[in-house]
Write a protein that holds these residues in place. Structure first.
Motif, PDB file in Angstrom:
ATOM      1  N   ALA A 121     -29.491 -25.677 -16.697  1.00  0.00           N
ATOM      2  CA  ALA A 121     -28.462 -24.663 -16.944  1.00  0.00           C
ATOM      3  C   ALA A 121     -27.951 -24.740 -18.384  1.00  0.00           C
ATOM      4  O   ALA A 121     -27.770 -23.693 -19.037  1.00  0.00           O
ATOM      5  CB  ALA A 121     -27.305 -24.830 -15.966  1.00  0.00           C
ATOM      6  N   CYS A 122     -27.747 -25.931 -18.895  1.00  0.00           N
ATOM      7  CA  CYS A 122     -27.281 -26.094 -20.278  1.00  0.00           C
ATOM      8  C   CYS A 122     -28.313 -25.587 -21.268  1.00  0.00           C
ATOM      9  O   CYS A 122     -27.976 -24.875 -22.222  1.00  0.00           O
ATOM     10  CB  CYS A 122     -26.955 -27.554 -20.565  1.00  0.00           C
ATOM     11  N   ALA A 145     -28.518 -21.796 -21.136  1.00  0.00           N
ATOM     12  CA  ALA A 145     -27.352 -21.219 -21.817  1.00  0.00           C
ATOM     13  C   ALA A 145     -27.531 -21.281 -23.332  1.00  0.00           C
ATOM     14  O   ALA A 145     -27.201 -20.321 -24.043  1.00  0.00           O
ATOM     15  CB  ALA A 145     -26.077 -21.944 -21.393  1.00  0.00           C
ATOM     16  N   GLU A 146     -28.067 -22.390 -23.834  1.00  0.00           N
ATOM     17  CA  GLU A 146     -28.328 -22.503 -25.273  1.00  0.00           C
ATOM     18  C   GLU A 146     -29.364 -21.484 -25.727  1.00  0.00           C
ATOM     19  O   GLU A 146     -29.199 -20.841 -26.768  1.00  0.00           O
ATOM     20  CB  GLU A 146     -28.812 -23.912 -25.613  1.00  0.00           C
TER      21      GLU A 146
END
Length: 60
Positions: free
Chosen positions: A29-30, A33-34
């Protein structure tokens, strides 16, 4: 990087695929998102260089 992340995410949701751990989902998820933030930044930057249709018509 975004393409690789998307493939990884798609592979993770295929029926019968090994379930990811909570930390793996958090990592995914991180990173997604990036990648999305990078894509939006590039799109915004390119969009600022393209005149609006109305502005182009007024300048012509």
């Amino acid at each position: 990087m975004g393409q690789e992340l998307l493939e990884y995410a798609r592979d993770a949701k295929v029926p019968g695929a090994k379930a990811l751990s909570a930390s793996e989902y958090r990592w995914l998820a991180c990173r997604l998102a990036e990648a999305l933030a990078d894509a939006l930044r590039v799109a915004d930057s390119r969009g600022q260089r393209i005149p609006d249709q109305e502005e182009a018509a007024e300048d012509a």
